[in-house]
Scaffold this motif. Structure first.
Motif, PDB file in Angstrom:
ATOM      1  N   ALA B 213      26.396  32.679  34.946  1.00 33.01           N
ATOM      2  CA  ALA B 213      26.105  32.592  36.381  1.00 33.01           C
ATOM      3  C   ALA B 213      27.371  32.196  37.138  1.00 33.01           C
ATOM      4  N   VAL B 214      27.433  32.567  38.405  1.00 34.52           N
ATOM      5  CA  VAL B 214      28.602  32.241  39.223  1.00 34.52           C
ATOM      6  C   VAL B 214      28.153  31.673  40.573  1.00 34.52           C
ATOM      7  N   GLY B 215      29.111  31.104  41.278  1.00 33.45           N
ATOM      8  CA  GLY B 215      28.880  30.703  42.663  1.00 33.45           C
ATOM      9  C   GLY B 215      27.899  29.558  42.808  1.00 33.45           C
ATOM     10  N   PRO B 216      27.188  29.500  43.929  1.00 37.81           N
ATOM     11  CA  PRO B 216      26.253  28.397  44.183  1.00 37.81           C
ATOM     12  C   PRO B 216      25.196  28.252  43.082  1.00 37.81           C
ATOM     13  N   MET B 217      24.810  29.357  42.458  1.00 41.89           N
ATOM     14  CA  MET B 217      23.839  29.315  41.358  1.00 41.89           C
ATOM     15  C   MET B 217      24.366  28.444  40.218  1.00 41.89           C
ATOM     16  N   LEU B 218      25.652  28.619  39.890  1.00 42.82           N
ATOM     17  CA  LEU B 218      26.271  27.861  38.805  1.00 42.82           C
ATOM     18  C   LEU B 218      26.529  26.424  39.241  1.00 42.82           C
ATOM     19  N   ARG B 219      27.034  26.268  40.454  1.00 42.98           N
ATOM     20  CA  ARG B 219      27.388  24.931  40.927  1.00 42.98           C
ATOM     21  C   ARG B 219      26.153  24.058  41.132  1.00 42.98           C
ATOM     22  N   ALA B 220      25.011  24.698  41.462  1.00 44.41           N
ATOM     23  CA  ALA B 220      23.789  23.912  41.634  1.00 44.41           C
ATOM     24  C   ALA B 220      23.283  23.397  40.298  1.00 44.41           C
ATOM     25  N   PHE B 292      45.927  44.828  37.233  1.00 43.57           N
ATOM     26  CA  PHE B 292      45.739  43.423  37.581  1.00 43.57           C
ATOM     27  C   PHE B 292      44.252  43.108  37.747  1.00 43.57           C
ATOM     28  N   PHE B 293      43.880  41.892  37.358  1.00 45.95           N
ATOM     29  CA  PHE B 293      42.544  41.375  37.630  1.00 45.95           C
ATOM     30  C   PHE B 293      42.653  40.418  38.810  1.00 45.95           C
ATOM     31  N   ALA B 294      42.049  40.745  39.933  1.00 48.54           N
ATOM     32  CA  ALA B 294      42.056  39.833  41.082  1.00 48.54           C
ATOM     33  C   ALA B 294      40.722  39.102  41.112  1.00 48.54           C
ATOM     34  N   ARG B 295      40.761  37.771  41.256  1.00 48.44           N
ATOM     35  CA  ARG B 295      39.517  36.992  41.290  1.00 48.44           C
ATOM     36  C   ARG B 295      39.489  36.139  42.548  1.00 48.44           C
ATOM     37  N   THR B 296      38.406  36.225  43.274  1.00 47.04           N
ATOM     38  CA  THR B 296      38.253  35.356  44.446  1.00 47.04           C
ATOM     39  C   THR B 296      36.833  34.818  44.486  1.00 47.04           C
ATOM     40  N   GLU B 297      36.639  33.834  45.374  1.00 48.44           N
ATOM     41  CA  GLU B 297      35.322  33.225  45.520  1.00 48.44           C
ATOM     42  C   GLU B 297      34.670  33.792  46.769  1.00 48.44           C
ATOM     43  N   GLN B 298      33.592  34.545  46.574  1.00 53.05           N
ATOM     44  CA  GLN B 298      32.826  35.056  47.697  1.00 53.05           C
ATOM     45  C   GLN B 298      31.744  34.049  48.048  1.00 53.05           C
ATOM     46  N   PRO B 299      31.043  34.256  49.179  1.00 50.42           N
ATOM     47  CA  PRO B 299      29.916  33.355  49.465  1.00 50.42           C
ATOM     48  C   PRO B 299      28.922  33.303  48.306  1.00 50.42           C
ATOM     49  N   ARG B 300      28.768  34.426  47.581  1.00 52.45           N
ATOM     50  CA  ARG B 300      27.780  34.493  46.506  1.00 52.45           C
ATOM     51  C   ARG B 300      28.346  34.090  45.160  1.00 52.45           C
ATOM     52  N   GLY B 301      29.648  33.937  45.054  1.00 50.45           N
ATOM     53  CA  GLY B 301      30.250  33.559  43.785  1.00 50.45           C
ATOM     54  C   GLY B 301      31.516  34.337  43.513  1.00 50.45           C
ATOM     55  N   GLU B 302      31.895  34.320  42.236  1.00 51.50           N
ATOM     56  CA  GLU B 302      33.174  34.893  41.879  1.00 51.50           C
ATOM     57  C   GLU B 302      33.104  36.423  41.826  1.00 51.50           C
ATOM     58  N   VAL B 303      34.077  37.087  42.460  1.00 52.83           N
ATOM     59  CA  VAL B 303      34.157  38.541  42.367  1.00 52.83           C
ATOM     60  C   VAL B 303      35.447  38.885  41.631  1.00 52.83           C
ATOM     61  N   ILE B 304      35.360  39.881  40.747  1.00 54.09           N
ATOM     62  CA  ILE B 304      36.538  40.281  39.980  1.00 54.09           C
ATOM     63  C   ILE B 304      36.850  41.745  40.281  1.00 54.09           C
ATOM     64  N   TYR B 305      38.078  42.017  40.653  1.00 58.38           N
ATOM     65  CA  TYR B 305      38.533  43.393  40.864  1.00 58.38           C
ATOM     66  C   TYR B 305      39.519  43.733  39.764  1.00 58.38           C
ATOM     67  N   TYR B 306      39.245  44.815  39.052  1.00 61.20           N
ATOM     68  CA  TYR B 306      40.243  45.330  38.128  1.00 61.20           C
ATOM     69  C   TYR B 306      40.869  46.558  38.770  1.00 61.20           C
ATOM     70  N   LEU B 328      22.199  38.031  37.911  1.00 63.74           N
ATOM     71  CA  LEU B 328      20.904  38.633  37.571  1.00 63.74           C
ATOM     72  C   LEU B 328      20.332  38.132  36.240  1.00 63.74           C
ATOM     73  N   PRO B 329      21.141  38.032  35.150  1.00 60.75           N
ATOM     74  CA  PRO B 329      20.556  37.496  33.900  1.00 60.75           C
ATOM     75  C   PRO B 329      19.986  36.103  34.085  1.00 60.75           C
TER      76      PRO B 329
END
Lengths: 153, 359
Positions: B213-220, B292-306, B328-329
């Motif tokens: 899980a990522v983002g607020p789901m993980l942090r909660a 490159f793998f770019a990773r940022t924190e979106q409002p919903r959590g971590e997004v990864i761009y390859y 989703l899992p």
């Protein structure tokens, strides 16, 4: 008699929109724009709806869903394509899974352009759809009268 | 044993503006299994990198999702800039940070409204969106768009905001913070809200980590993970402490998002104080060659761009791993055992963005 101008109910379906137009449709319901004061309600049930708002282009998976919702709506009904993706496919036109706007599946009456379409533009589209609903209603009434006349003779 | 029934949820459902289809297997009122089926919004836009050149593709990246559009565009640009070894001017980085945080505030207020709608508190929905319009006004004034900002480009940003106006916005945000607090206090303290949220859909810390899980789901669930700690854009100069909550239920996720709204306001104010003068973009020559793998924190959590370029104007491959996909899992794990009436609010607590997930 202006039946539909009083309280048109709307159903909204997101075909393959990016959410931009969807949240603008919802924003039109909230206090700044507040279309509910005109009796416009966003309903979840196709059988309650007069106007069908489609955002985004249609793809293989959802074309039947769009058609199902349209078929379930009672006559007379109007369809509004909201946003440039729903008008022509927009920026996603060249994608392999995009068939084109909803007009490739169902008849569309009003096209609202914009990326994302502004709430003002969406409201304007709904107002124009009211005129079309009224026309369709009168045409149906006329057709029924004619049918009755022929049946009576 | 009671009889099993399958209830289809979606794709057209009043609670979500987006089409997500779930087959809920229920025994009486209790859900025992949820089977998702996807593809209703799949457009296939990753393939578009072969048709649009890498500068043009920023527009497509921003339209992956209309709610977190600013950060999508920013992440794509950061990835390409990293491949091309561009040193983006400081002012552009700060402006990206400011707009990114604005989009976080607007996204979280939007979520609060939708959540209130899902648990049937209609007037709270209206109030959240009323305040969100004020944030949108600032966004529209500084970027020109309400939901799609269109400000990021490879090598910087497209628009500048004067220092005086930034100061005024910073003061304005202070008054808005008071108004937001009035609404969020209802979320945090109202009995009827707590009744719907507390103890619903508990995700343990171990499960959250194991299911990715990522983002607020993980942090909660008590894991302090926030991609802003990586220090992209201006987050190097403006340190961010991840906001966590230990409860792991719907209420916890609500608390995390509410605190993040105020954190975002604080970040904007600090960024406005520190923003350097100078150019907002730089000239870009040549084509990206490398990956490159770019990773940022979106409002919903971590997004990864390859992103992979091969030295031509078209990228070779672009792949996005979006936060909703990662969440989703986790949500399918917490659904079994809850009642059918809780499904809408449970689904909403991951802040689902289906158009991101299916692209």
């Amino acid at each position: 008699m202006a039946y539909f101008k009083k309280s048109p109910w709307i159903i909204h379906y997101d075909a393959t929109s990016c959410n931009g137009c969807d949240i603008e449709v919802l924003a039109a319901l909230t206090p700044l724009y507040d279309v509910e004061r005109f009796g416009i309600i966003n309903t979840g049930n196709p059988k309650h709806a007069d106007i069908f708002l489609v955002t985004g282009a249609v793809n293989e998976q959802n074309k039947m869903v769009v058609k199902n919702i349209y078929d379930q709506m009672p006559e007379p009904k109007a369809v509004i394509a909201v946003g440039i993706c729903a008008c022509s496919g927009g920026i996603f036109r060249e994608c392999y899974n995009v068939l084109g706007g909803p007009d490739s599946v169902i008849p569309v009456d009003i096209y609202v352009p914009g990326c994302a379409a502004r709430p003002e533009a969406i409201i304007d589209g709904v107002v124009q759809a009211l005129g079309i609903l009224e026309k369709k209603h009168l045409a149906r009434k006329e057709a029924r009268k004619q049918h009755d006349r022929i049946a009576a003779n | 044993m009671s009889k099993r029934t399958i209830i289809p949820f979606g794709p057209q459902h009043p609670v979500l503006p987006e089409p997500l289809h779930l087959d809920l297997v229920v025994e009486d009122e209790i859900v025992v299994e949820a089977v998702p089926s996807i593809g209703f919004i799949h457009r296939g836009l990753e393939k578009l990198v072969e048709k649009k050149d890498f500068n043009e593709f920023v527009y497509v990246a921003e339209r992956i999702c209309g709610i977190c559009s600013c950060i999508h565009g920013m992440t794509y640009c950061q990835g390409v800039e990293e491949i091309m070894n561009l040193q983006v001017p400081g002012r552009a980085k700060y402006l990206r940070t400011i707009w990114g945080e604005f989009s976080r505030i607007h996204s979280h207020l939007l979520w609060l409204g939708l959540a209130a709608d899902a648990f049937g508190f209609e007037s709270l929905f209206m109030h959240s969106w009323r305040i969100r319009e004020k944030i949108l006004d600032i966004i529209e004034e500084t970027t020109g768009g309400r939901v799609i900002f269109g400000t990021s480009k490879v090598g910087g940003v497209r628009r500048d905001v004067t220092n005086e106006r930034l100061k005024e916005i910073s003061v304005l945000l202070k008054t808005y913070a008071g108004e937001i607090k009035e609404v969020t206090d209802i979320f945090l303290n109202d009995n009827s809200v707590k009744h719907r949220l507390c103890g619903v859909g508990v995700l343990s810390k171990d499960d959250a980590l194991m299911l990715g899980a990522v983002g607020p789901m993980l942090r909660a669930s008590g894991v302090a993970q926030d991609m802003r700690k990586l220090g992209y854009a201006a987050y190097n100069d403006i340190p961010v402490e991840p906001i966590i909550d230990q409860s792991g239920d719907c209420y916890g996720r609500c608390v995390v998002r509410i605190k993040e709204v105020f954190q975002a306001i604080d970040i904007i104010q600090r960024a406005v104080d520190k923003i350097p003068d100078g150019p907002i973009d730089m000239k870009v020559t040549g084509f990206p060659n490398g990956e490159f793998f770019a990773r940022t924190e979106q409002p919903r959590g971590e997004v990864i761009y390859y992103i992979r370029g091969n030295g031509t104007k078209h990228l070779q491959r672009m792949r996005v791993r979006t936060p909703t996909f990662a969440n989703l899992p986790a949500i399918l794990k917490v659904i079994p055992g809850c009642s059918v009436a809780d499904i809408p609010i449970l689904l909403l607590t991951i802040d689902p963005c289906i158009s991101c997930t299916e692209r």
